[in-house]
Design a protein around this motif. Sequence first.
Motif, PDB file in Angstrom:
ATOM      1  N   GLY A   1       0.774  -1.234   0.000  1.00 21.66           N
ATOM      2  CA  GLY A   1       0.000   0.000   0.000  1.00 21.66           C
ATOM      3  C   GLY A   1       0.802   1.278   0.000  1.00 21.66           C
ATOM      4  O   GLY A   1       0.231   2.361   0.166  1.00 21.66           O
ATOM      5  N   ARG A   2       2.126   1.191  -0.183  1.00 22.76           N
ATOM      6  CA  ARG A   2       2.946   2.402  -0.143  1.00 22.76           C
ATOM      7  C   ARG A   2       3.668   2.608  -1.481  1.00 22.76           C
ATOM      8  O   ARG A   2       4.884   2.671  -1.560  1.00 22.76           O
ATOM      9  CB  ARG A   2       3.945   2.349   1.017  1.00 22.76           C
ATOM     10  CG  ARG A   2       3.255   2.471   2.379  1.00 22.76           C
ATOM     11  CD  ARG A   2       4.255   2.530   3.515  1.00 22.76           C
ATOM     12  NE  ARG A   2       5.158   3.667   3.420  1.00 22.76           N
ATOM     13  CZ  ARG A   2       4.855   4.896   3.819  1.00 22.76           C
ATOM     14  NH1 ARG A   2       3.645   5.172   4.318  1.00 22.76           N
ATOM     15  NH2 ARG A   2       5.738   5.874   3.717  1.00 22.76           N
TER      16      ARG A   2
ATOM     17  N   VAL B   1      -2.480  15.745   1.697  1.00 22.37           N
ATOM     18  CA  VAL B   1      -3.172  14.882   0.742  1.00 22.37           C
ATOM     19  C   VAL B   1      -2.422  13.555   0.676  1.00 22.37           C
ATOM     20  O   VAL B   1      -1.219  13.520   0.402  1.00 22.37           O
ATOM     21  CB  VAL B   1      -3.246  15.519  -0.658  1.00 22.37           C
ATOM     22  CG1 VAL B   1      -3.985  14.593  -1.621  1.00 22.37           C
ATOM     23  CG2 VAL B   1      -3.931  16.876  -0.587  1.00 22.37           C
ATOM     24  N   ASP B   2      -3.130  12.468   0.943  1.00 25.00           N
ATOM     25  CA  ASP B   2      -2.519  11.144   0.994  1.00 25.00           C
ATOM     26  C   ASP B   2      -2.189  10.668  -0.417  1.00 25.00           C
ATOM     27  O   ASP B   2      -3.069  10.459  -1.252  1.00 25.00           O
ATOM     28  CB  ASP B   2      -3.493  10.167   1.669  1.00 25.00           C
ATOM     29  CG  ASP B   2      -2.903   8.779   1.860  1.00 25.00           C
ATOM     30  OD1 ASP B   2      -1.722   8.558   1.514  1.00 25.00           O
ATOM     31  OD2 ASP B   2      -3.643   7.890   2.349  1.00 25.00           O
ATOM     32  N   GLN B   3      -0.893  10.481  -0.683  1.00 27.34           N
ATOM     33  CA  GLN B   3      -0.459  10.055  -2.013  1.00 27.34           C
ATOM     34  C   GLN B   3      -0.715   8.573  -2.282  1.00 27.34           C
ATOM     35  O   GLN B   3      -0.704   8.146  -3.447  1.00 27.34           O
ATOM     36  CB  GLN B   3       1.031  10.343  -2.198  1.00 27.34           C
ATOM     37  CG  GLN B   3       1.933   9.565  -1.247  1.00 27.34           C
ATOM     38  CD  GLN B   3       3.390   9.948  -1.412  1.00 27.34           C
ATOM     39  OE1 GLN B   3       3.999   9.688  -2.448  1.00 27.34           O
ATOM     40  NE2 GLN B   3       3.956  10.583  -0.394  1.00 27.34           N
ATOM     41  N   PHE B   4      -0.954   7.814  -1.226  1.00 26.41           N
ATOM     42  CA  PHE B   4      -1.130   6.362  -1.394  1.00 26.41           C
ATOM     43  C   PHE B   4      -2.595   6.066  -1.717  1.00 26.41           C
ATOM     44  O   PHE B   4      -3.375   5.639  -0.869  1.00 26.41           O
ATOM     45  CB  PHE B   4      -0.653   5.628  -0.151  1.00 26.41           C
ATOM     46  CG  PHE B   4       0.789   5.924   0.166  1.00 26.41           C
ATOM     47  CD1 PHE B   4       1.790   5.615  -0.738  1.00 26.41           C
ATOM     48  CD2 PHE B   4       1.136   6.545   1.350  1.00 26.41           C
ATOM     49  CE1 PHE B   4       3.120   5.901  -0.470  1.00 26.41           C
ATOM     50  CE2 PHE B   4       2.459   6.838   1.642  1.00 26.41           C
ATOM     51  CZ  PHE B   4       3.452   6.516   0.723  1.00 26.41           C
ATOM     52  N   ALA B   5      -2.929   6.294  -2.977  1.00 23.49           N
ATOM     53  CA  ALA B   5      -4.323   6.315  -3.414  1.00 23.49           C
ATOM     54  C   ALA B   5      -4.634   5.145  -4.347  1.00 23.49           C
ATOM     55  O   ALA B   5      -3.749   4.507  -4.909  1.00 23.49           O
ATOM     56  CB  ALA B   5      -4.620   7.631  -4.120  1.00 23.49           C
ATOM     57  N   GLY B   6      -5.922   4.931  -4.538  1.00 21.30           N
ATOM     58  CA  GLY B   6      -6.382   3.870  -5.426  1.00 21.30           C
ATOM     59  C   GLY B   6      -6.449   4.272  -6.880  1.00 21.30           C
ATOM     60  O   GLY B   6      -6.661   3.424  -7.759  1.00 21.30           O
TER      61      GLY B   6
END
Length: 228
Positions: free
Chosen positions: A74-75, A194-199
């Motif tokens: 997930g990273r 903003v979370d860069q680990f996105a779907g």
Amino acid sequence: MALLSFELPDGSTRQVDVVQVLNAGYAGRSQDDVAAHVAELAELGVPAPSTTPALYPVSAYLAQQTGQVGAQHGRTSGEAEWALVVDRDGELLLTAACDHTDRELEVHGVAWSKNAGPDVLARRAWRLADVEDRLDTLTLRAWVTHDGDELLIQNGTLAELLTPAYWADVLRGRGDLIPGTVLISGTIPMRDGVDQFAGRWRVELGDPATGHVIDLAYDVVPLPVPIG
């Protein structure tokens, strides 16, 4: 090798047999800002480059035009970039790209992390000569999607990055400005919070003078759990 296809504004299509891919790093126009970024990354355990800007060769098959990227964990995340592509006739094309990078691996070596994911390219391109007089006004943006909500994570212009002409000169000096070469530009800062680990990642290269945009988007899909 990878075979890429680009539609140009006049409706013609260029086929490119990729023979080499090079990823620029620490490629901001302001090297003072780059030095500050290197120091920030060092605090996160990412080793500093021996020189800036840097250039990382990656496997040619990593240049892809795809709507889906597999991830082992997930990273991993993308980066909004432009790409310089040398077509079969030696003409320089400009398009949008997203360098999908393994952030867990990055702390062990940036070059390794660049080889762990694809460089996703758009399916449309401009002739570099057609936009070169206004390059600094071209916009570069990226959005990530979390739970159905799309959030802007990168927003800047090409004035923040070293130019295609700069990198063309570097490649020419190395004997690498040859048909089938793809150079990925390096990226602009991400927004805090903003979370860069996105779907999902979406990148857009825009030309305010014409209103035209080149974009790409892909889903990040977890790979199955390994056996063994």
